[in-house]
Write an enzyme that holds these catalytic residues in place. Structure first.
Site, PDB file in Angstrom:
ATOM      1  N   TYR A  16     -34.010 -75.027   3.377  1.00  0.00           N
ATOM      2  CA  TYR A  16     -34.308 -75.996   4.435  1.00  0.00           C
ATOM      3  C   TYR A  16     -34.845 -77.305   3.868  1.00  0.00           C
ATOM      4  O   TYR A  16     -35.371 -78.133   4.606  1.00  0.00           O
ATOM      5  CB  TYR A  16     -35.288 -75.381   5.440  1.00  0.00           C
ATOM      6  CG  TYR A  16     -34.643 -74.270   6.234  1.00  0.00           C
ATOM      7  CD1 TYR A  16     -34.314 -73.064   5.618  1.00  0.00           C
ATOM      8  CD2 TYR A  16     -34.318 -74.414   7.569  1.00  0.00           C
ATOM      9  CE1 TYR A  16     -33.697 -72.046   6.315  1.00  0.00           C
ATOM     10  CE2 TYR A  16     -33.702 -73.398   8.276  1.00  0.00           C
ATOM     11  CZ  TYR A  16     -33.394 -72.218   7.635  1.00  0.00           C
ATOM     12  OH  TYR A  16     -32.774 -71.215   8.330  1.00  0.00           O
ATOM     13  N   LYS A  26     -33.289 -61.874  -2.848  1.00  0.00           N
ATOM     14  CA  LYS A  26     -32.013 -61.768  -3.553  1.00  0.00           C
ATOM     15  C   LYS A  26     -32.244 -62.239  -4.986  1.00  0.00           C
ATOM     16  O   LYS A  26     -31.502 -63.076  -5.529  1.00  0.00           O
ATOM     17  CB  LYS A  26     -30.969 -62.625  -2.809  1.00  0.00           C
ATOM     18  CG  LYS A  26     -29.541 -62.312  -3.160  1.00  0.00           C
ATOM     19  CD  LYS A  26     -29.039 -60.986  -2.613  1.00  0.00           C
ATOM     20  CE  LYS A  26     -27.668 -60.670  -3.187  1.00  0.00           C
ATOM     21  NZ  LYS A  26     -27.196 -59.310  -2.891  1.00  0.00           N
ATOM     22  N   ASP A  60     -35.475 -66.695   8.998  1.00  0.00           N
ATOM     23  CA  ASP A  60     -34.777 -67.200  10.172  1.00  0.00           C
ATOM     24  C   ASP A  60     -33.779 -66.153  10.658  1.00  0.00           C
ATOM     25  O   ASP A  60     -33.756 -65.752  11.824  1.00  0.00           O
ATOM     26  CB  ASP A  60     -34.064 -68.511   9.774  1.00  0.00           C
ATOM     27  CG  ASP A  60     -33.523 -69.271  10.959  1.00  0.00           C
ATOM     28  OD1 ASP A  60     -33.666 -68.797  12.098  1.00  0.00           O
ATOM     29  OD2 ASP A  60     -32.941 -70.358  10.748  1.00  0.00           O
TER      30      ASP A  60
END
Ligand code: NAD
Length: 343
Positions: free
Chosen positions: A125, A172, A231
């Site tokens: 973001y 990840k 999110d």
């Protein structure tokens, strides 16, 4: 006696509808709040010529608290998200989204009771995107040690204060060794160095973590996630307990807090008066408890308890909006909640 001034941002789409219903409920509960209305999003663009006017930010800086409806962001073009800008400008680094089964709302799952804690200020973001050459674009994922540490600290502290047992980080880091790698290394370090070892800690690679979540969400307690994963998983988890109409949220920083539902402006149902106001009502309850915790005003905790009991009772009596299988409209649900506080 003091009243707490709260900046109200009605937002776009269903925002003004659910905000009006929420204010009716908060007022009926006698919550000692006074509203100061300011705008953001398309509503602000149309009236003030910018999506996030400085006066809206200043109003929140002055009062410390805001209740916010959703703001529309154009997809694949146009201005950058107002919500992302607001969280960054006010450094509201911790998004907190409790996900619980509710009485009268039956879903595929029972006994879900987890909290999504999302890092709110960085990751993908950052909004740093470039066209390297025609047909080749990049998007930069930014992670800092300080932000990774402070969100981990916030999550462990939250878990401990609320008697929660376990924090699970999904990541990840097998692929993004630097960014996600730092996120988990910071979580481990904060837990060890700052003596949070009484809180159980678990790391899962996010793809396998998602499988485990949908198989049995009751095995999770607090989920600690960087921005994008937080999110996506917020909406995924909403699906366990009845959808976006029932998931509240808080965006909390060291100085300010903005309370808003997880859902967006829902253009498909905007203007029809049918949106479920419960997620914003629940966000209002979170705000009242936050005021009680941070300012010591126990009247707010009493109002919060009354509203929670009333919406639980309304749902148990099958007084629900359409998204939950009922037939009430936005105002009808607010009235059902208010009737139960009067009784
Ligand atoms: P959305 O959350 O607005 O809607 C997804 C689906 O859930 C829709 O079918 C909608 O009707 C339903 N829904 C959402 N809230 C509901 C409610 N209270 N009651 C009943 N049904 C409800 O997501 P979207 O359609 O992907 O996004 C629409 C816009 O909202 C976009 O511009 C997006 O950027 C914005 N958005 C804003 C926020 C925010 O302000 N914090 C959050 C998410 C999305």
């Amino acid at each position: 006696m003091t009243t707490h001034q709260i900046v109200l941002i009605p937002g776009d789409g269903i925002g003004p509808e659910v905000a009006a219903a929420t204010i009716r409920v908060l007022e009926a509960a006698g919550a000692p709040l006074q509203w100061v209305e300011h705008h953001a999003g398309v509503a602000a663009l149309e009236t003030l010529g910018e999506v996030l006017p400085e006066q809206t930010l200043d109003a929140i800086r002055e009062r410390g608290l805001a209740l916010k409806g959703p703001c529309t962001t154009p997809v694949g073009e146009g201005f950058t998200s107002v919500n992302v800008q607001l969280r960054k400008r006010l450094d509201l680094y911790a998004a907190v989204r409790p996900v619980r089964n509710l009485p009268g709302v039956s879903t595929r799952y029972e006994d879900v009771d987890l909290v999504v804690i999302r890092e709110n200020t960085e990751g993908l973001y950052s909004g740093i995107e470039n066209e390297v050459t025609k047909g080749v674009v990049t998007s930069l994922k930014v992670a800092t040690e300080s932000a990774s540490r402070r969100i981990a600290r916030w999550a462990f502290r939250y878990a401990r204060d609320r008697g929660r047992k376990k924090v699970t980080v999904m990541h990840k880091a097998n692929i993004m060794k630097l960014t996600d790698g730092m996120f988990i290394r910071c979580a481990r370090a904060v837990r060890e160095e700052e003596s949070f070892t009484d809180v159980e800690y678990e790391e899962l690679i996010i793809d396998a973590g998602c499988m485990k979540l949908v198989q049995d969400p009751t095995q999770f307690d607090v989920l600690l996630l960087e921005n994008l994963y937080g999110d996506v998983l917020s909406d995924l988890c909403a699906g366990f307990v009845g959808g976006l109409g029932v998931i509240p949220g808080a965006n909390i920083g060291n100085d300010y807090a903005v309370f808003e539902a997880v859902h967006g402006s829902a253009p498909d149902i905007a203007g029809k008066g049918v949106a479920n106001p419960l997620a914003l009502i629940m966000s209002g309850v979170m705000m009242l408890n936050h005021i009680a915790d941070t300012r010591g005003d126990e009247r707010c905790r009493v109002s919060a308890g009354q509203i929670r009991d009333a919406y639980n009772s309304a749902l148990s009596d099958e007084r629900k909006t359409r998204d939950l299988g009922g037939d009430l409209d936005t105002d009808g649900f607010a009235s059902a909640v208010i009737e139960r506080m009067a009784g």
